[in-house]
Motif scaffolding. Structure first.
Motif, PDB file in Angstrom:
ATOM      1  N   VAL A  78      40.112   9.452  47.465  1.00  0.00           N
ATOM      2  CA  VAL A  78      39.359   9.656  46.218  1.00  0.00           C
ATOM      3  C   VAL A  78      39.510  11.112  45.782  1.00  0.00           C
ATOM      4  O   VAL A  78      39.095  12.025  46.507  1.00  0.00           O
ATOM      5  CB  VAL A  78      37.857   9.337  46.418  1.00  0.00           C
ATOM      6  CG1 VAL A  78      37.100   9.534  45.112  1.00  0.00           C
ATOM      7  CG2 VAL A  78      37.673   7.920  46.925  1.00  0.00           C
ATOM      8  N   PRO A  79      40.130  11.370  44.619  1.00  0.00           N
ATOM      9  CA  PRO A  79      40.184  12.750  44.138  1.00  0.00           C
ATOM     10  C   PRO A  79      38.828  13.205  43.636  1.00  0.00           C
ATOM     11  O   PRO A  79      38.091  12.417  43.024  1.00  0.00           O
ATOM     12  CB  PRO A  79      41.192  12.714  42.983  1.00  0.00           C
ATOM     13  CG  PRO A  79      41.531  11.295  42.738  1.00  0.00           C
ATOM     14  CD  PRO A  79      40.801  10.429  43.710  1.00  0.00           C
ATOM     15  N   ARG A  80      38.516  14.465  43.888  1.00  0.00           N
ATOM     16  CA  ARG A  80      37.231  14.998  43.434  1.00  0.00           C
ATOM     17  C   ARG A  80      37.418  16.425  42.945  1.00  0.00           C
ATOM     18  O   ARG A  80      38.008  17.252  43.632  1.00  0.00           O
ATOM     19  CB  ARG A  80      36.223  14.962  44.585  1.00  0.00           C
ATOM     20  CG  ARG A  80      34.844  15.477  44.188  1.00  0.00           C
ATOM     21  CD  ARG A  80      33.881  15.330  45.358  1.00  0.00           C
ATOM     22  NE  ARG A  80      32.599  15.943  45.083  1.00  0.00           N
ATOM     23  CZ  ARG A  80      31.494  15.298  44.771  1.00  0.00           C
ATOM     24  NH1 ARG A  80      31.492  14.000  44.690  1.00  0.00           N
ATOM     25  NH2 ARG A  80      30.364  15.941  44.544  1.00  0.00           N
ATOM     26  N   GLY A 152      40.955  19.255  36.441  1.00  0.00           N
ATOM     27  CA  GLY A 152      41.462  17.989  37.012  1.00  0.00           C
ATOM     28  C   GLY A 152      40.522  16.825  36.743  1.00  0.00           C
ATOM     29  O   GLY A 152      40.965  15.705  36.466  1.00  0.00           O
ATOM     30  N   GLY A 153      39.209  17.086  36.798  1.00  0.00           N
ATOM     31  CA  GLY A 153      38.231  16.031  36.506  1.00  0.00           C
ATOM     32  C   GLY A 153      38.259  15.654  35.036  1.00  0.00           C
ATOM     33  O   GLY A 153      38.038  14.498  34.667  1.00  0.00           O
ATOM     34  N   ARG A 154      38.555  16.637  34.183  1.00  0.00           N
ATOM     35  CA  ARG A 154      38.675  16.343  32.746  1.00  0.00           C
ATOM     36  C   ARG A 154      39.882  15.434  32.505  1.00  0.00           C
ATOM     37  O   ARG A 154      39.853  14.577  31.634  1.00  0.00           O
ATOM     38  CB  ARG A 154      38.831  17.642  31.933  1.00  0.00           C
ATOM     39  CG  ARG A 154      37.720  18.653  32.118  1.00  0.00           C
ATOM     40  CD  ARG A 154      36.390  18.156  31.638  1.00  0.00           C
ATOM     41  NE  ARG A 154      36.320  18.076  30.191  1.00  0.00           N
ATOM     42  CZ  ARG A 154      35.450  17.286  29.541  1.00  0.00           C
ATOM     43  NH1 ARG A 154      34.634  16.505  30.206  1.00  0.00           N
ATOM     44  NH2 ARG A 154      35.430  17.268  28.225  1.00  0.00           N
ATOM     45  N   TYR A 340      21.166  19.301  29.930  1.00  0.00           N
ATOM     46  CA  TYR A 340      21.187  18.069  30.704  1.00  0.00           C
ATOM     47  C   TYR A 340      20.759  18.285  32.141  1.00  0.00           C
ATOM     48  O   TYR A 340      20.309  17.374  32.801  1.00  0.00           O
ATOM     49  CB  TYR A 340      22.588  17.502  30.747  1.00  0.00           C
ATOM     50  CG  TYR A 340      23.026  16.901  29.465  1.00  0.00           C
ATOM     51  CD1 TYR A 340      22.600  15.636  29.097  1.00  0.00           C
ATOM     52  CD2 TYR A 340      23.885  17.589  28.631  1.00  0.00           C
ATOM     53  CE1 TYR A 340      23.029  15.078  27.916  1.00  0.00           C
ATOM     54  CE2 TYR A 340      24.313  17.031  27.455  1.00  0.00           C
ATOM     55  CZ  TYR A 340      23.882  15.786  27.100  1.00  0.00           C
ATOM     56  OH  TYR A 340      24.313  15.232  25.946  1.00  0.00           O
ATOM     57  N   ALA A 341      21.020  19.459  32.629  1.00  0.00           N
ATOM     58  CA  ALA A 341      20.794  19.678  34.046  1.00  0.00           C
ATOM     59  C   ALA A 341      19.313  19.880  34.340  1.00  0.00           C
ATOM     60  O   ALA A 341      18.895  19.793  35.486  1.00  0.00           O
ATOM     61  CB  ALA A 341      21.593  20.876  34.516  1.00  0.00           C
ATOM     62  N   THR A 342      18.509  20.162  33.307  1.00  0.00           N
ATOM     63  CA  THR A 342      17.124  20.523  33.586  1.00  0.00           C
ATOM     64  C   THR A 342      16.210  19.350  33.929  1.00  0.00           C
ATOM     65  O   THR A 342      15.354  19.482  34.781  1.00  0.00           O
ATOM     66  CB  THR A 342      16.504  21.318  32.417  1.00  0.00           C
ATOM     67  OG1 THR A 342      16.771  20.614  31.211  1.00  0.00           O
ATOM     68  CG2 THR A 342      17.087  22.706  32.352  1.00  0.00           C
TER      69      THR A 342
HETATM   70  C1  LIG Z   1      25.134  18.098  32.804  1.00  0.00           C
HETATM   71  C2  LIG Z   1      26.319  17.243  32.468  1.00  0.00           C
HETATM   72  C3  LIG Z   1      26.789  17.177  31.160  1.00  0.00           C
HETATM   73  C4  LIG Z   1      27.917  16.429  30.848  1.00  0.00           C
HETATM   74  N1  LIG Z   1      28.418  16.445  29.567  1.00  0.00           N
HETATM   75  C5  LIG Z   1      29.620  15.875  29.310  1.00  0.00           C
HETATM   76  C6  LIG Z   1      30.235  16.015  28.027  1.00  0.00           C
HETATM   77  O1  LIG Z   1      29.700  16.639  27.114  1.00  0.00           O
HETATM   78  N2  LIG Z   1      31.471  15.455  27.845  1.00  0.00           N
HETATM   79  C7  LIG Z   1      32.096  14.767  28.845  1.00  0.00           C
HETATM   80  O2  LIG Z   1      33.223  14.312  28.655  1.00  0.00           O
HETATM   81  N3  LIG Z   1      31.510  14.591  30.046  1.00  0.00           N
HETATM   82  C8  LIG Z   1      30.310  15.144  30.308  1.00  0.00           C
HETATM   83  N4  LIG Z   1      29.741  14.997  31.539  1.00  0.00           N
HETATM   84  C9  LIG Z   1      30.423  14.190  32.565  1.00  0.00           C
HETATM   85  C10 LIG Z   1      31.428  14.981  33.442  1.00  0.00           C
HETATM   86  O3  LIG Z   1      31.194  16.350  33.388  1.00  0.00           O
HETATM   87  C11 LIG Z   1      32.843  14.689  32.972  1.00  0.00           C
HETATM   88  O4  LIG Z   1      33.110  13.335  33.239  1.00  0.00           O
HETATM   89  C12 LIG Z   1      33.925  15.568  33.629  1.00  0.00           C
HETATM   90  O5  LIG Z   1      35.161  15.310  32.987  1.00  0.00           O
HETATM   91  C13 LIG Z   1      34.067  15.339  35.110  1.00  0.00           C
HETATM   92  O6  LIG Z   1      34.790  16.428  35.648  1.00  0.00           O
HETATM   93  P1  LIG Z   1      34.666  16.825  37.179  1.00  0.00           P
HETATM   94  O7  LIG Z   1      35.571  17.971  37.404  1.00  0.00           O
HETATM   95  O8  LIG Z   1      33.258  17.014  37.561  1.00  0.00           O
HETATM   96  O9  LIG Z   1      35.270  15.523  37.840  1.00  0.00           O
HETATM   97  P2  LIG Z   1      34.746  14.624  39.033  1.00  0.00           P
HETATM   98  O10 LIG Z   1      33.369  14.142  38.788  1.00  0.00           O
HETATM   99  O11 LIG Z   1      35.028  15.282  40.322  1.00  0.00           O
HETATM  100  O12 LIG Z   1      35.748  13.383  38.881  1.00  0.00           O
HETATM  101  C14 LIG Z   1      35.685  12.531  37.774  1.00  0.00           C
HETATM  102  C15 LIG Z   1      36.728  11.414  37.929  1.00  0.00           C
HETATM  103  O13 LIG Z   1      38.034  11.941  37.851  1.00  0.00           O
HETATM  104  C16 LIG Z   1      38.736  11.723  39.080  1.00  0.00           C
HETATM  105  N5  LIG Z   1      39.438  12.972  39.376  1.00  0.00           N
HETATM  106  C17 LIG Z   1      38.871  14.147  39.768  1.00  0.00           C
HETATM  107  N6  LIG Z   1      39.826  15.066  39.939  1.00  0.00           N
HETATM  108  C18 LIG Z   1      41.007  14.467  39.659  1.00  0.00           C
HETATM  109  C19 LIG Z   1      42.351  14.912  39.664  1.00  0.00           C
HETATM  110  N7  LIG Z   1      42.676  16.163  40.013  1.00  0.00           N
HETATM  111  N8  LIG Z   1      43.321  14.021  39.324  1.00  0.00           N
HETATM  112  C20 LIG Z   1      43.014  12.745  38.994  1.00  0.00           C
HETATM  113  N9  LIG Z   1      41.751  12.276  38.983  1.00  0.00           N
HETATM  114  C21 LIG Z   1      40.764  13.130  39.294  1.00  0.00           C
HETATM  115  C22 LIG Z   1      37.683  11.379  40.107  1.00  0.00           C
HETATM  116  O14 LIG Z   1      38.183  10.550  41.128  1.00  0.00           O
HETATM  117  C23 LIG Z   1      36.658  10.680  39.256  1.00  0.00           C
HETATM  118  O15 LIG Z   1      36.990   9.349  39.065  1.00  0.00           O
HETATM  119  C24 LIG Z   1      28.575  15.693  31.872  1.00  0.00           C
HETATM  120  C25 LIG Z   1      28.076  15.730  33.175  1.00  0.00           C
HETATM  121  C26 LIG Z   1      26.970  16.484  33.474  1.00  0.00           C
HETATM  122  C27 LIG Z   1      26.469  16.523  34.897  1.00  0.00           C
END
Ligand SMILES: Cc1cc2nc3c(=O)[nH]c(=O)nc-3n(C[C@H](O)[C@H](O)[C@H](O)COP(=O)(O)OP(=O)(O)OC[C@H]3O[C@@H](n4cnc5c(N)ncnc54)[C@H](O)[C@@H]3O)c2cc1C
Length: 509
Positions: A78-80, A152-154, A340-342
């Protein structure tokens, strides 16, 4: 907790050989921390999702080696990245290895001439923009999770940016990336042979396939991103309304006005205003007659932002808005990254304050359908609250997506007192999520605009949304990941390996 049999000592030794012992983590704290997402839902099943192992690779080559080892031993991966995903994407459903890419957070290149930068997948947008500031450049992927979600998460989620109406969203801003396939093979995804092209017609357009798959197809390790001039001016007027309809009309008119600096607009409905007024300490309380709020956002050169701002003011005032003043406007827009975090508490029906966690259902909906979707969603949550005293309606936000105002990210926030969830309430909540998703589809929308749809309830309707496209998705998954090691269990993709299923790419009846 026992470690999966595939992760016996010889496999650990192989991994330590590649990464060095200090980057292979077997301790409880390291593993439990990587099972957690902002809403650790559902608490009573959290322990099932703890990974057996966490690895911290430092390069694409190391990620490739880890994946190759996992594939050889059929170990789930699982990538994170930031772990801020709101749909459990980075939570291991079959345990196995979490590949945490945070160490890969370097800046490889800043190309001022072509306006790009190349970065490790583990960097946050906040950090990146701190480095870019002296160059007069920005990377404008700006989710509310801006300081804590990573590049990467984006890519994994194909995220949505608060200022996307001007600059586009993650999928528009990521030009190309290095990607490790489930076999361990490294490929480069993007237009053209280089890294910095934004458009080619050579072959299949693979970039979108390898974005938003929630880590089910592989791991992005290094990305080349599009940059923009750092805006000279920012304007974010907040307008108050005494009714939702006027606020809704205003958002539509702002988005359709064709102001070039328009970066986005946000509409808060009356449930959200009530909730913020009641429980969000970051929010400046508004008088009781404020029933809805709109924020419009413009970025650009001072002179063009000033001119665009005058038009915003005129549109809002014509619709009955009250401008809340510069101080409130700037303060509330600045709070977009932490609001959102609050919230960590909500209220029972009787108004008692109790610990609650935040659950956010998002959808992509056309402008014309927003009012109906809103009412039906609130009705679903109202019925839920009537039966169970552990849910709280935290209201709705709606954000523009494109500069034409065609579609909107709309989300309803629900507070859940998770310690009180029993099997009956849990089943009712999953059904409510299913109902919320069903409303989005019935109105021609998509179940998710940015978070993805991996959680129980919403995920059930993904095949319905995609139709024949879901069969293609199953065929792609099976072709790219024949051993189902990449984030297994997500998106119902396990059925790609059920030979009775129609996975012929949609050519069947
Ligand atoms: C306070 C808060 C506000 C938020 N607001 C928004 C917003 O405005 N817009 C929005 O789009 N989202 C928002 N989100 C959701 C979240 O931030 C997004 O989904 C973000 O893109 C996730 O990025 P991350 O780095 O935390 O990824 P993670 O949570 O670590 O992973 C997300 C997904 O991507 C996969 N993944 C992670 N890294 C990789 C990689 N290197 N290659 C391939 N797959 C990978 C994971 O397996 C998982 O399925 C919010 C979340 C929070 C907590």
């Amino acid at each position: 907790m026992t470690v999966a049999p595939q992760l016996a000592e010889p496999v650990l030794d192989e991994l330590r050989g590649v990464l060095g012992g200090e980057h292979v983590l077997t301790g409880k704290a390291a593993r439990f921390n990587r099972a957690r997402v902002p809403a650790p839902f559902p608490v009573h099943r959290w322990a099932e999702r703890v990974p057996d192992l966490v690895v911290l690779p430092g390069s694409t080559e190391e990620v490739s080696e880890v994946v190759r080892i996992a594939n050889a031993h059929r170990i789930p991966i699982v990538p994170r990245d930031g772990g801020t995903g709101l749909t459990d994407g980075a939570v291991p459903l079959r345990r196995g290895i979490v590949v945490d890419v945070k160490r890969m957070n370097g800046i490889v290149e800043i190309d001022e001439v072509n306006r790009t930068c190349t970065v490790g997948a583990g960097i946050s947008m906040l950090k990146l923009n701190e480095v870019l500031a002296p160059y007069g450049l920005i990377y404008p992927d700006d989710p509310a999770s801006y300081p804590c979600s990573l590049v990467g998460g984006r890519i994994g989620t194909s995220g949505w940016s608060l200022i996307g109406s001007r600059y586009g969203h993650s999928r528009d801003l990521v030009l190309s990336f290095d990607f490790v396939l489930p076999s361990g093979k490294v490929i480069h995804i993007g237009d053209g042979a280089g890294r910095k092209l934004s458009k080619s017609s050579s072959g299949y357009q693979l970039k979108h396939l390898f974005m938003g798959h929630q880590g089910t197809l592989g791991i992005a390790t290094q990305a080349t991103l599009k940059l923009f001039p750092k805006p000279e001016a920012e304007l974010s007027p907040f307008f108050a309304f005494s009714d939702y309809d006027s606020a809704y009309r205003t958002v539509g008119e702002l988005a359709r006005a064709g102001v070039a600096t328009f970066a986005g607009a946000v509409l808060f409905d009356e449930w959200k205003v009530d909730y913020l007024r009641r429980d969000d300490e970051a929010y400046i309380p508004q008088p009781a007659d404020v029933r809805a709020l709109v924020c419009a956002v413009a970025y650009g050169y001072e002179d063009e932002v000033t001119a665009g701002g005058r038009r915003f003011m005129r549109i809002a005032k014509e619709n009955g808005a009250r401008y809340l003043g510069d101080e409130v406007s700037e303060g509330d827009w600045a709070a977009r990254h932490d609001r959102y975090a609050t919230p960590l508490h909500g209220r029972t029906r009787a108004g008692q304050v109790v610990p609650m966690s935040w659950h956010c259902e998002d959808a992509a909906v056309n402008y014309s359908e927003l009012p109906q979707v809103r009412l039906e969603w609130h009705e679903i949550v109202r019925r839920l609250r009537e039966r169970f005293d552990m849910f709280d309606d935290w209201g709705m936000f709606t954000y523009t997506s494109a500069n034409t105002g065609v579609d909107y990210l709309t989300e309803i926030d629900v507070g859940i007192w998770e310690q009180q969830l029993d099997d009956e309430a849990w089943a009712a909540w999953v059904q409510a999520k299913r109902d919320i998703a069903e409303v989005s589809l019935r109105y021609g929308g998509s179940i998710s605009a940015c978070h993805g749809s991996c959680r129980e309830g919403e995920v059930d309707l993904v095949p319905q949304e995609l139709g024949g496209g879901y069969d293609v998705m199953l065929a792609v998954k099976r072709a790219i990941d024949p051993n189902n090691i990449m984030n297994p269990g997500k998106y119902g993709l396990d059925r790609a390996y059920d030979t009775d299923d129609d996975t012929d790419g949609g050519t069947g009846p």
